[in-house]
Design an enzyme around this catalytic site. Structure first.
Site, PDB file in Angstrom:
ATOM      1  N   ASP A  13       0.199  -1.172   0.052  1.00 26.75           N
ATOM      2  CA  ASP A  13       0.172  -0.119  -0.073  1.00 26.75           C
ATOM      3  C   ASP A  13       0.910   1.237  -0.188  1.00 26.75           C
ATOM      4  O   ASP A  13       2.451   1.657  -0.070  1.00 26.75           O
ATOM      5  CB  ASP A  13      -0.614   0.040   1.614  1.00 26.75           C
ATOM      6  CG  ASP A  13      -1.557  -0.924   1.094  1.00 26.75           C
ATOM      7  OD1 ASP A  13      -2.407  -1.530  -0.080  1.00 26.75           O
ATOM      8  OD2 ASP A  13      -2.579  -1.040   2.477  1.00 26.75           O
ATOM      9  N   ASP A  14       0.423   2.645  -0.426  1.00 24.45           N
ATOM     10  CA  ASP A  14       0.658   3.851   0.234  1.00 24.45           C
ATOM     11  C   ASP A  14       2.049   3.930  -1.415  1.00 24.45           C
ATOM     12  O   ASP A  14       2.764   4.838  -0.955  1.00 24.45           O
ATOM     13  CB  ASP A  14       1.920   4.088   1.027  1.00 24.45           C
ATOM     14  CG  ASP A  14       0.422   4.359   2.475  1.00 24.45           C
ATOM     15  OD1 ASP A  14      -0.949   3.853   1.852  1.00 24.45           O
ATOM     16  OD2 ASP A  14       1.211   3.321   3.407  1.00 24.45           O
ATOM     17  N   HIS A 134      -7.319   3.287   1.809  1.00 26.16           N
ATOM     18  CA  HIS A 134      -5.803   4.083   2.735  1.00 26.16           C
ATOM     19  C   HIS A 134      -7.353   4.389   4.342  1.00 26.16           C
ATOM     20  O   HIS A 134      -8.409   4.832   4.554  1.00 26.16           O
ATOM     21  CB  HIS A 134      -6.156   5.334   2.129  1.00 26.16           C
ATOM     22  CG  HIS A 134      -4.851   5.725   3.430  1.00 26.16           C
ATOM     23  ND1 HIS A 134      -3.480   4.884   3.341  1.00 26.16           N
ATOM     24  CD2 HIS A 134      -4.616   6.913   3.104  1.00 26.16           C
ATOM     25  CE1 HIS A 134      -2.796   6.155   3.946  1.00 26.16           C
ATOM     26  NE2 HIS A 134      -3.119   7.316   4.053  1.00 26.16           N
TER      27      HIS A 134
END
Length: 323
Positions: A13-14, A134
């Protein structure tokens, strides 16, 4: 060809949060453990991350963001229930509190999600392989409905369902983290209805709530998979996703989504995850236990109903191993 016992997607992620995080994520992908990434299109490094994804042919989805930084949609130019007076999203808990209080206008959520999907297409030239949320915003009450509608309209079929079996009994998690994980699970279970009605799909099992940051180890990842497989008959196929947040820690002021990097991204725990994911131990243990690493697109040919957990006994998945 017979299905492997487990097909595991490892998602970082991110992506796009900052160049240092992205450098580590690409290293984990090239090492062969990370198989998919989720891009923050409002991240300060989103454009360079998209170029990295193209250069290295990284399967890339959208990390839908309603809680950190600045929006990419109409809320940038008008007053919005999604934003603080300073023009930033309300934060991980602030968004949840405003939503629970009835202060979030869901049509504005839909507008922002559509804007982020469109921005993704601008950056990558195609639709995302998947869309998740998120800080798990996509499974929140109300949000999950408009999220599913937006994905269906954009032709996206895969999402994440963050339900990790047994996470409430993981004693190594601090009480606040365990409570948050259980809340995420509750919301995710409730989101299954809207997701299903709009044709969304997800893996049979999910791991990542109990293995985040300093809690990640090869043993704990495989133990979490073992919990997910406890009632699956021997010989059955199962798909799973491991959520990860690797990278080289952010160094302020670089990074973030418009207001600088947060403590999570600056933490040494991002580097710890990177070390676990790039060391051979995890890949070797997965291979020894018949786990096939794959991208989300590799699951596309799986027939509906395959790999669905049922009440039956199966052979032990893991041999005993020390922490």
């Amino acid at each position: 060809m017979a299905w492997p016992r487990v097909q595991l997607v490892v998602t970082a992620d991110d992506f796009g949060y900052c160049p240092r995080r992205d450098k580590g994520i690409v290293e984990a992908f090239l090492a062969g453990t990370v198989t998919s990434v989720s891009l923050l299109v409002n991240g300060t490094a989103a454009e360079s991350a998209a170029e990295l994804a193209r250069r290295h042919s990284i399967p890339t989805g959208l990390h839908a963001n309603l809680s950190e930084g600045r929006p990419v949609g109409p809320a940038r130019h008008h007053a919005s229930t999604l934003l603080s007076p300073e023009g930033f999203f309300l934060g991980k808990m602030g968004f949840r509190e405003a939503l629970a209080a009835g202060d979030i206008a869901l049509p504005q959520v839909r507008e922002e999600l559509e804007a982020q999907l469109s921005r993704f297409r601008e950056l990558l030239g195609r639709a995302p392989t998947h869309v998740d949320g998120h800080q798990h915003v996509h499974v929140l009450p109300g949000v999950c409905q408009v999220f599913a509608e937006a994905l269906q309209a954009f032709g996206v079929r895969f999402t994440r369902l963050p339900v990790e079996r047994g996470v409430g009994n993981c004693a190594w998690l601090e009480a606040p983290a365990r409570a948050f994980a259980c809340t995420v699970e509750r919301d995710a279970r409730a989101a299954m209805g809207p997701f299903s009605r709009h044709g969304l799909r997800w893996t049979d099992a999910f791991v990542g709530l109990s293995t985040c940051g300093r809690h990640m180890s090869a043993h704990r990842v495989l133990a979490s998979l073992a919990r997910a497989l406890e009632d699956i008959p021997a010989g059955s196929a199962l798909t799973a996703e491991l959520m990860a947040h690797p990278g080289y820690p952010s160094v302020p002021p670089a990074g973030g989504c418009g207001e600088g990097p947060d403590a999570f991204s600056c933490s040494w725990e991002r580097l710890h995850e990177l070390h676990v994911l790039t060391a051979p131990t995890l890949r070797d243990r997965l291979a020894q236990n018949g786990v096939q690493l794959c991208a989300i697109d590799d699951l596309d040919s799986k027939r509906p109903g395959e790999g669905v957990p049922c009440e039956a006994t199966r052979e032990p998945f893991l041999e005993p191993s020390p922490l």
